[in-house]
Motif scaffolding. Structure first.
Motif, PDB file in Angstrom:
ATOM      1  N   PHE A  42       0.462  -1.209  -0.263  1.00  0.00           N
ATOM      2  CA  PHE A  42       0.230   0.233   0.512  1.00  0.00           C
ATOM      3  C   PHE A  42       1.285   1.575   0.333  1.00  0.00           C
ATOM      4  N   ASP A  62       0.464   4.351  -0.685  1.00  0.00           N
ATOM      5  CA  ASP A  62       0.123   5.661   0.215  1.00  0.00           C
ATOM      6  C   ASP A  62       0.237   5.495   1.813  1.00  0.00           C
ATOM      7  N   ASN A  99       0.956  -0.266   6.552  1.00  0.00           N
ATOM      8  CA  ASN A  99       0.962  -1.720   5.851  1.00  0.00           C
ATOM      9  C   ASN A  99       0.933  -3.008   6.738  1.00  0.00           C
ATOM     10  N   HIS A 104       6.260   6.715   4.672  1.00  0.00           N
ATOM     11  CA  HIS A 104       5.554   6.318   3.505  1.00  0.00           C
ATOM     12  C   HIS A 104       6.153   4.793   2.921  1.00  0.00           C
ATOM     13  N   ARG A 132      -8.657   3.313   2.607  1.00  0.00           N
ATOM     14  CA  ARG A 132      -7.375   4.703   2.220  1.00  0.00           C
ATOM     15  C   ARG A 132      -6.641   2.931   1.498  1.00  0.00           C
ATOM     16  N   LYS A 172      -8.240   2.131  -1.509  1.00  0.00           N
ATOM     17  CA  LYS A 172      -7.647   3.316  -2.485  1.00  0.00           C
ATOM     18  C   LYS A 172      -6.255   3.092  -3.255  1.00  0.00           C
ATOM     19  N   SER A 173      -5.909   3.272  -2.716  1.00  0.00           N
ATOM     20  CA  SER A 173      -4.238   2.245  -2.491  1.00  0.00           C
ATOM     21  C   SER A 173      -3.793   1.901  -3.856  1.00  0.00           C
ATOM     22  N   ASN A 174      -4.518   0.580  -3.188  1.00  0.00           N
ATOM     23  CA  ASN A 174      -3.871  -1.135  -3.810  1.00  0.00           C
ATOM     24  C   ASN A 174      -5.113  -2.206  -4.138  1.00  0.00           C
TER      25      ASN A 174
END
Ligand SMILES: Nc1ncnc2c1ncn2[C@@H]1O[C@H](COP(=O)(O)OP(=O)(O)OP(=O)(O)O)[C@@H](O)[C@H]1O
Ligand SMILES: [Mg+2]
Lengths: 254, 401
Positions: free
Chosen positions: A90, A92, A98, A145, B230, B233-235
């Motif tokens: 992920f 973002d 994650n 990030h 979220r 949205k990301s993956n």
């Protein structure tokens, strides 16, 4: 005892026979490598196993249950986790987030309407995620990030995310591709350690023969969508058919 | 406090204070000063600030978190309005049941439309929601006239049953929507040496709703559910291969944001018991998209800022006509005065859309994070003078502020 039993899988993409009569049996708690030249159908085979592709014929049994026709998330919840050829994380989200997501998926299943409680209250999940980050040497990146990490770190994070789910079968698609020698050796050590610490079966696709021969207990050679041979590493090393498949390929490429 | 961390608590209290003191903050200029036309502290406009704030907060839960861009959210606003007016007609002129039913009806609509639209993602999802909303708009204006009042709209009437409290008020007129004796249109005035402040019942009710709506959105943002949104949205691929079913997550977000829209629609009807089909039109759906992006999609406070910004422009800039411009530039020599008026003319009055459009483009190009990003940059600029390094890490740690 085979934990994964693949029988007579065929998959065509238009005129291309990507997989032709693939039979494969992976023993429980073993490390099984799948090797073969580029375009042999290795990734396609993994796509069939995780429900990303539906084969034209054949059956896939995992621990006595059929996998075919199930959605990817259902197959994952059965205990199969996959690390992709290009890291799928992920991007973002932070590294910690994650890590939290597979921990929640493990605890709460495929959907949970947990919309009011704060994440910070979920002590058990947070502890597990932090423990995994420490174990994988990623704790320094906790609040970074994830997209900003190096490729090697991303790969390690993806492996950690898969392991957080305590899978029974871990599928790795070229985990050391694009890694420097030192990173590759670290990954070998990591996978060895994982194998020692857990009851886990690992199926690994790899081009790097050093990695393959360091880890694998059995090797299947795939060429043009069909398994050529399956044997122990020692027997594979000198096998004439394997040399032919690989040497032919490298000569073409060169 | 309230289960929020220190930072969120601070933000929450700021929002409460802004809502509570808006009648002062929005009326900074004395009533007979030249600047008085920039005052926005009148009930009608303040109500719109908070109601569209609710609309945008809800929209942001879908769009800001999951990235699914709905172009049909006005349908839920309209459905909420119709449901609320019907409640005011049939049951009671008290606004509480009307507001509650508007949320429920919009939620049911969102469940249906979301279930179908979420089978696709990206542009196809947007088109599906747009198609549904335009269908709802067309139906409301024509075939469904018995329910929606067609093109004239739906409003309260003397002939309504209002089974709990009767059709008419003490004076024999149609009663105005109220709450236990207070009417939504009731206001208290406070005049202090040139300044005039208006405290309106309807505004404070809608403001209270916005505070609650904002609080709920903070909780959702900080919850495991919010993080999953979220992650969608990301993956989505990684989500599926992590054993998570994305569909119920997106559907839940869609329904929640639809209910927020319904609440906004219900409040509109409670302030003014009239609902028309144009509330469902695609321009209304587009407006909430602009508000969210302008303020900062995926941030907590952004949608509220965006809604306030756009509504302020729509109502204040649109009122500046050539007469006003001539007053402003009266101190200039005649030729220059006319010239300046000609230059400014296209940007004000009916031309306010042009100004808004230019500002929107500027924000999207230079501040992709919206007004919130602008605020953060300014804060960082000032913070750097004090403790540079400290501030930098602080800002990067909180992407969803
Ligand atoms: N979705 C798809 N549609 C059409 N053709 C595909 C698709 N996926 C794979 N192929 C083709 O199938 C063949 C096998 O591809 P696959 O990715 O499985 O090879 P691979 O063994 O993983 O190769 P590499 O070592 O390069 O990763 C290739 O010729 C590829 O172009
Ligand atoms: Mg491959």
């Amino acid at each position: 005892m085979a934990i994964l039993d693949v029988k007579n899988i065929n998959k065509r993409f238009g005129g291309l026979q990507a997989l032709g009569d693939v039979n494969l049996s992976v023993a429980e708690n073993s490390v099984h490598a799948i090797i073969g030249p580029n375009g042999a159908g290795k990734s396609t085979l993994l796509n069939v196993l995780v429900g990303k592709l539906i084969p034209d014929t054949g059956s896939v049994m995992f621990d006595g249950q059929s996998v075919l026709g199930r959605k990817p998330y259902e197959i994952n919840q059965m205990g199969i986790s996959r690390v992709f050829q290009t890291p799928e994380i992920f991007g973002d989200l932070t590294v910690m987030e994650n890590m939290l997501i597979p921990c929640f998926a493990k605890r709460d299943g495929s959907f949970e309407m947990n919309a009011i409680a704060s994440i910070t209250q979920q002590r058990d999940v947070i502890e597990k995620a932090e423990h995994m980050l420490e174990d994988m040497n990623l704790i320094d990146h906790r609040d970074d990030h994830s997209a900003s990490m190096s490729r090697g770190d991303k790969r390690r994070l993806e492996i950690a995310m898969c392991l957080a789910q305590d899978p029974r079968l871990l599928l790795l698609d070229e985990p050391t591709a694009g890694m420097a020698r030192a990173d590759t050796n670290n990954t070998i050590d990591l996978l060895k350690r994982i194998k020692e610490e857990r009851d886990i079966t690992i199926a690994i696709i790899e081009h790097d023969m050093h990695v393959v021969f360091s880890l694998a207990e059995r090797i299947t050679v795939l060429a043009q969508g069909t398994p050529l041979v399956e044997d122990t590493p020692d027997n594979i090393k000198g096998h004439p058919k394997v040399r032919e498949a690989y040497l032919g390929e490298t000569q073409d490429a060169a | 406090m309230f289960g929020l961390n220190a930072k969120d608590t601070r933000l929450f209290f700021i929002v409460i204070a802004l809502v509570a003191f808006a009648p002062f903050l929005m009326n900074p200029f004395p009533t007979d000063s030249a600047m008085a036309q920039f005052n926005a502290g009148y009930p009608d406009l303040m109500q719109r600030f908070v109601i569209f704030g609710i609309f945008a907060i809800g929209f942001n839960i879908l769009f800001g978190l999951t990235g699914y861009l709905s172009f049909g959210h006005a349908a839920f606003l309209g459905a909420g309005s119709y449901a609320a007016v019907w409640m005011l007609k049939l049951l009671t002129i008290n606004v509480i049941p009307a507001i509650m039913i508007s949320v429920i009806v919009a939620g049911v609509f969102a469940l249906l439309i979301g279930f179908i639209s979420l089978r696709r993602s990206g542009i196809y999802f947007s088109i599906l929601t747009l198609a549904f909303a335009q269908m709802a708009f067309a139906l409301a204006a024509s075939v469904l006239t018995p329910i929606t009042g067609g093109e004239t709209g739906l409003q309260t009437a003397l002939s309504d049953p209002r089974i709990l409290d009767g059709a008419r008020d003490a004076g024999g007129n149609i009663p105005a929507p109220g709450l236990w004796g207070m009417e939504m249109r009731d206001s208290a005035e406070w005049v202090v040496s040139g300044w005039q402040f208006t405290f309106n019942v309807g505004y404070y009710l809608a403001g209270l709703c916005m505070i609650l709506a904002f609080y709920l959105s903070i909780r959702i943002f900080r919850s495991p559910f919010g993080m999953m949104l979220r992650a969608v949205k990301s993956n989505q691929q990684r989500m599926n291969y992590t054993g998570l079913n994305t569909r119920p997550y997106t559907l839940a977000a869609f329904v929640i944001s639809g209910m927020y829209a319904g609440l906004a629609g219900g409040l509109m009807a409670a302030m003014d018991p009239l609902a028309g089909a144009e509330r469902m039109q695609w321009t209304a759906s587009g407006e909430v998209v602009l508000m969210t992006i302008l303020g900062g999609a995926g941030t907590l406070i952004g949608p509220v800022l965006g809604a306030g910004f756009i509504k302020y422009f729509e109502n204040i800039f649109s009122k500046i006509n050539d007469n006003v411009l001539h007053q402003w530039f009266a101190f200039m020599p005649d030729g220059i005065e006319d010239f300046l008026v000609t230059i400014v003319h296209p940007f004000v009055g009916k031309g306010w859309h042009l100004t808004l459009g230019l500002m929107f483009m500027a924000v999207v190009i230079f501040l992709p994070g919206g007004l919130v990003e602008g605020g953060q940059r300014i804060a960082r600029l000032f913070g750097r003078k004090k403790k540079a390094a400290d501030k930098e890490t602080d800002a990067s740690k909180t992407p969803a502020e």
